[in-house]
Each structure stands twice: as structure tokens, then as C-alpha cells.
Design a protein around this motif. Structure first.
Motif, PDB file in Angstrom:
ATOM      1  N   PHE A 117     -33.114   8.313  20.623  1.00 11.36           N
ATOM      2  CA  PHE A 117     -32.307   7.408  21.282  1.00 11.36           C
ATOM      3  C   PHE A 117     -32.324   6.719  21.911  1.00 11.36           C
ATOM      4  O   PHE A 117     -31.164   5.567  22.276  1.00 11.36           O
ATOM      5  CB  PHE A 117     -31.520   8.551  22.148  1.00 11.36           C
ATOM      6  CG  PHE A 117     -31.122   9.883  20.506  1.00 11.36           C
ATOM      7  CD1 PHE A 117     -29.653   9.120  20.102  1.00 11.36           C
ATOM      8  CD2 PHE A 117     -31.493  10.903  20.505  1.00 11.36           C
ATOM      9  CE1 PHE A 117     -29.324  10.051  18.638  1.00 11.36           C
ATOM     10  CE2 PHE A 117     -30.950  11.661  19.552  1.00 11.36           C
ATOM     11  CZ  PHE A 117     -29.777  11.062  18.499  1.00 11.36           C
ATOM     12  N   ASP A 118     -33.274   6.588  22.859  1.00  9.52           N
ATOM     13  CA  ASP A 118     -33.887   5.751  24.417  1.00  9.52           C
ATOM     14  C   ASP A 118     -34.044   4.037  23.412  1.00  9.52           C
ATOM     15  O   ASP A 118     -33.080   3.416  23.812  1.00  9.52           O
ATOM     16  CB  ASP A 118     -34.842   6.178  25.390  1.00  9.52           C
ATOM     17  CG  ASP A 118     -34.565   7.934  25.419  1.00  9.52           C
ATOM     18  OD1 ASP A 118     -32.920   7.608  26.155  1.00  9.52           O
ATOM     19  OD2 ASP A 118     -35.439   7.852  26.079  1.00  9.52           O
ATOM     20  N   PHE A 157     -17.214  17.339  12.080  1.00  7.90           N
ATOM     21  CA  PHE A 157     -17.670  16.598  12.602  1.00  7.90           C
ATOM     22  C   PHE A 157     -16.970  14.843  12.589  1.00  7.90           C
ATOM     23  O   PHE A 157     -16.992  13.483  12.996  1.00  7.90           O
ATOM     24  CB  PHE A 157     -19.174  16.623  12.394  1.00  7.90           C
ATOM     25  CG  PHE A 157     -19.861  17.232  13.155  1.00  7.90           C
ATOM     26  CD1 PHE A 157     -20.096  16.516  14.656  1.00  7.90           C
ATOM     27  CD2 PHE A 157     -20.462  18.392  12.991  1.00  7.90           C
ATOM     28  CE1 PHE A 157     -20.971  18.561  15.449  1.00  7.90           C
ATOM     29  CE2 PHE A 157     -20.752  19.759  13.865  1.00  7.90           C
ATOM     30  CZ  PHE A 157     -21.333  19.490  14.961  1.00  7.90           C
ATOM     31  N   LEU A 158     -17.173  15.188  10.749  1.00 12.09           N
ATOM     32  CA  LEU A 158     -16.065  14.248   9.955  1.00 12.09           C
ATOM     33  C   LEU A 158     -15.101  13.745  10.867  1.00 12.09           C
ATOM     34  O   LEU A 158     -14.853  12.312  10.997  1.00 12.09           O
ATOM     35  CB  LEU A 158     -16.060  13.913   8.287  1.00 12.09           C
ATOM     36  CG  LEU A 158     -15.979  13.368   7.700  1.00 12.09           C
ATOM     37  CD1 LEU A 158     -17.621  12.199   6.842  1.00 12.09           C
ATOM     38  CD2 LEU A 158     -15.663  13.653   6.057  1.00 12.09           C
ATOM     39  N   GLU A 187     -26.012  12.466  18.580  1.00 12.88           N
ATOM     40  CA  GLU A 187     -26.977  13.382  19.317  1.00 12.88           C
ATOM     41  C   GLU A 187     -26.614  15.009  18.727  1.00 12.88           C
ATOM     42  O   GLU A 187     -27.126  15.695  18.448  1.00 12.88           O
ATOM     43  CB  GLU A 187     -26.595  13.454  20.661  1.00 12.88           C
ATOM     44  CG  GLU A 187     -27.395  12.099  20.878  1.00 12.88           C
ATOM     45  CD  GLU A 187     -27.061  11.999  22.540  1.00 12.88           C
ATOM     46  OE1 GLU A 187     -26.402  11.834  23.096  1.00 12.88           O
ATOM     47  OE2 GLU A 187     -28.221  10.962  23.719  1.00 12.88           O
ATOM     48  N   ALA A 188     -25.176  15.246  18.390  1.00  9.86           N
ATOM     49  CA  ALA A 188     -24.376  16.704  17.975  1.00  9.86           C
ATOM     50  C   ALA A 188     -25.042  17.294  16.879  1.00  9.86           C
ATOM     51  O   ALA A 188     -24.774  17.913  16.608  1.00  9.86           O
ATOM     52  CB  ALA A 188     -22.902  16.102  18.468  1.00  9.86           C
ATOM     53  N   GLU A 193     -28.736  20.062  13.877  1.00  7.78           N
ATOM     54  CA  GLU A 193     -29.604  20.660  12.807  1.00  7.78           C
ATOM     55  C   GLU A 193     -30.452  21.769  13.190  1.00  7.78           C
ATOM     56  O   GLU A 193     -30.787  22.296  12.516  1.00  7.78           O
ATOM     57  CB  GLU A 193     -29.615  19.223  11.902  1.00  7.78           C
ATOM     58  CG  GLU A 193     -29.212  18.061  10.931  1.00  7.78           C
ATOM     59  CD  GLU A 193     -30.142  17.194  10.355  1.00  7.78           C
ATOM     60  OE1 GLU A 193     -31.135  16.889  11.420  1.00  7.78           O
ATOM     61  OE2 GLU A 193     -29.584  16.953   9.590  1.00  7.78           O
ATOM     62  N   GLN A 194     -30.509  21.266  14.200  1.00  5.63           N
ATOM     63  CA  GLN A 194     -31.731  22.551  15.044  1.00  5.63           C
ATOM     64  C   GLN A 194     -31.115  23.608  15.494  1.00  5.63           C
ATOM     65  O   GLN A 194     -31.890  24.543  14.826  1.00  5.63           O
ATOM     66  CB  GLN A 194     -32.081  21.402  16.270  1.00  5.63           C
ATOM     67  CG  GLN A 194     -32.654  20.376  16.860  1.00  5.63           C
ATOM     68  CD  GLN A 194     -33.807  20.027  15.913  1.00  5.63           C
ATOM     69  OE1 GLN A 194     -34.876  21.435  16.007  1.00  5.63           O
ATOM     70  NE2 GLN A 194     -34.585  19.189  15.495  1.00  5.63           N
ATOM     71  N   GLU A 195     -30.276  23.299  15.004  1.00  6.39           N
ATOM     72  CA  GLU A 195     -29.259  25.205  15.729  1.00  6.39           C
ATOM     73  C   GLU A 195     -30.284  25.357  13.987  1.00  6.39           C
ATOM     74  O   GLU A 195     -29.835  26.824  14.458  1.00  6.39           O
ATOM     75  CB  GLU A 195     -27.831  25.346  15.531  1.00  6.39           C
ATOM     76  CG  GLU A 195     -26.572  26.483  15.556  1.00  6.39           C
ATOM     77  CD  GLU A 195     -25.445  26.392  15.562  1.00  6.39           C
ATOM     78  OE1 GLU A 195     -25.035  27.948  15.056  1.00  6.39           O
ATOM     79  OE2 GLU A 195     -24.984  25.617  16.216  1.00  6.39           O
TER      80      GLU A 195
END
Length: 304
Positions: A117-118, A157-158, A187-188, A193-195
């Protein structure tokens, strides 16, 4: 941007000028669609007069218009552009002023979890802002289609994504605000996905678990673990016994799938599920299984 300047330029200078022209042409969705519509007309007319020698006079302009259009399409979600590509290739073959095609940068960013993201922010701040925003938008569009197909509870999200696009097209936010909002959405999605990993579930299991737990009922940690076990058991039973080829076309097979869902949930869900919630969850699970596993036990997840 002067078209004659682009046609006179050579090499990297020509490529850079094409990029600047694209940046101006994607000012809004309506401007983008208008240009692409006009480019299609030009391509058809030019192709219609070939191989007449008179076409040579218009070749540089036709090629420039078509290459700009193809560069714009390369920023968009993957459409079926085979017919347009054929036109462009024919134009380039006959052109007296070919323009190099520059593919989109960073193809590795297809996996949203791998986005830096940076780096993305730095490219936006120092580069062509509309182009960077359009590339991020296309990436999110593709990723959201995949994520929502695999887990219908992600539809919010959509909806959020569509509101961002509508707001940008209405002029209520500039390109920087639009890009920032897209970044927050990216980012959300990465966090979502990490969840799945944190819950210790596969994508398939997480879809069933989310249907069973969102937006209700309220569960203790122990009850959440109990629902995870139900999701795993249900998925394995369906794959092993019920999701045969063409099961959606057979009434008896559909009924068997529905029965397995109800029996498994009835045996395993905690007391937090009252009767109304229970049948609502059964309905939601059946709809998801019907949509996601029409091709058999692998379903849409097999391709992924």
C-alpha cells in the motif's frame, strides 16, 4: 494533448505521451465510454476502406485512436475484447506510424494480500493519478467478484465499492479522494482475507460459518467454535455424499442436500439459534450451496 505531437515522437517519448493522453481521457466514466465508443466507430470505418490506397492518409490517426482506446481498456476489469483486439492488430500491421503498447504495471498485484500500500500511494502521488486510480479500481472489481461469489455475506463490500464509483462519477469527490477511498476498501478486503486465516478456516468453511453467524445471533467464543465445527462437518458431508454431478437438476438430489443441511444444523448448532433463525440460516446455506457447487463438490472454489 496535441495528437500531432504524439505521432511525431519516437520510442519512450511516444509511450510517455500516450500515457499522458490516456490520463486525460479517463477523467470520468462517461468521458471514458464516449471515447471508446468513438474509437470503435473509427476502427470500423478504417477497416471498411482497407485495402484502398486512400486509407494510408488516415492510418496514423486511426492507429493512435485505437492504441489509446486499447490502453484505456487495459486499465479496466477483464472484458471480452477479442474482436476489438483483432481490429487493433490489423491497424498496427498496416500502420506507417506504429506506437508501442505498454502493458499495465505490477501484474503481481492480482493478489490483494500482496499489495504494497505504501508503494501504491507513492505511485499515485508521483505518477498519473487517474491512471493509478483506474488500475486500483479494476483490481478491486475483479477481487470483489471473486470474494462475493465465494462468500455471499461479503456483498456489503460490493455495495460500498459501487457507492464509491457513483460518488466519483457524480463529481462529489475528486480523484485523490476517490483513490483514498479505494485504498481503504482494499485494506478492508485484505483484512477480511486475514480473518479467514485467524479463524482457522478454509475459504469454503468460512463462507458457511459467516452465513451461520452474520449478522446474528450473538455467540460466546465457545459457541463460535461449536458453529465452526458444524460448518466443517456440513461441508465434508455434502462433498462426500450429496454434491454429485448435476445434482441441482434433480429434485431428489436437491431435497437430499436440503435435508443434510437441516439435520446437521439441528444436531450441532448451539441453543442461541431460535426456530426462526434456524430456518433462515438453512435457507441461506442452501442458496449458497446451490449457487457455489453446481459443478459438483469442487464448485467455484476448484478453479481458485
Amino acid at each position: 494533448m496535441d495528437p500531432e505531437e504524439i505521432k511525431r515522437a519516437k520510442g519512450l517519448e511516444k509511450t510517455a505521451l500516450v500515457g499522458e493522453a490516456v490520463e486525460k481521457l479517463i477523467d470520468s466514466d462517461s468521458a471514458k465510454r464516449d471515447y471508446l465508443d468513438r474509437a470503435r466507430i473509427v476502427a470500423r470505418v478504417y477497416k471498411a476502406i482497407l485495402p484502398d490506397a486512400a486509407a494510408i492518409e488516415f492510418s496514423p490517426d486511426a492507429v493512435l485512436i485505437s492504441v489509446l482506446a486499447e490502453r484505456i481498456r487495459s486499465l479496466m476489469p477483464k472484458p471480452d475484447i477479442s474482436s476489438i483486439m483483432q481490429d487493433v492488430e490489423e491497424l498496427l500491421d498496416r500502420s506507417v506510424a506504429p506506437i508501442p503498447y505498454e502493458p499495465p504495471e505490477d501484474p503481481e498485484l492480482i493478489d490483494i494480500g500482496q499489495i504494497d500500500f505504501d508503494k501504491l500511494r507513492q505511485k499515485f502521488d508521483t505518477g498519473k493519478q487517474r491512471t493509478e486510480a483506474e488500475q486500483l479500481r479494476a483490481l478491486l472489481s475483479q477481487k470483489l467478484a471473486q470474494m462475493v461469489a465465494g462468500n455471499p455475506t461479503r456483498a456489503d463490500f460490493l455495495e460500498r465499492f459501487q457507492k464509491l464509483i457513483d460518488g466519483y462519477n457524480s463529481g462529489s469527490q475528486n480523484v485523490e479522494a476517490f483513490f483514498n477511498a479505494l485504498m481503504r476498501l482494499a485494506e478492508a478486503l485484505s483484512e477480511e482475507e486475514q480473518e479467514t486465516l485467524r479463524e482457522g478456516l478454509t475459504e469454503e468453511e468460512k463462507a458457511l460459518f459467516d452465513i451461520l453467524t452474520k449478522p446474528e445471533p450473538e455467540l460466546t467464543e465457545k459457541e463460535r467454535e461449536q458453529v465452526k465445527a458444524v460448518a466443517r462437518t456440513l461441508l465434508q458431508t455434502l462433498k462426500d455424499e450429496k454434491l454429485v454431478l448435476d445434482w441441482t437438476k434433480k429434485e431428489q438430489a436437491r431435497g437430499a442436500v436440503r435435508q443434510v443441511i437441516e439435520v446437521t444444523l439441528d444436531d450441532g448448532l448451539p441453543d442461541a439459534y431460535d426456530e426462526e433463525t434456524f430456518y433462515r440460516k438453512c435457507d441461506g446455506l442452501y442458496r449458497h450451496v446451490f449457487d457455489a457447487y453446481q459443478r459438483g463438490p469442487g464448485g467455484i472454489y476448484a478453479a481458485a
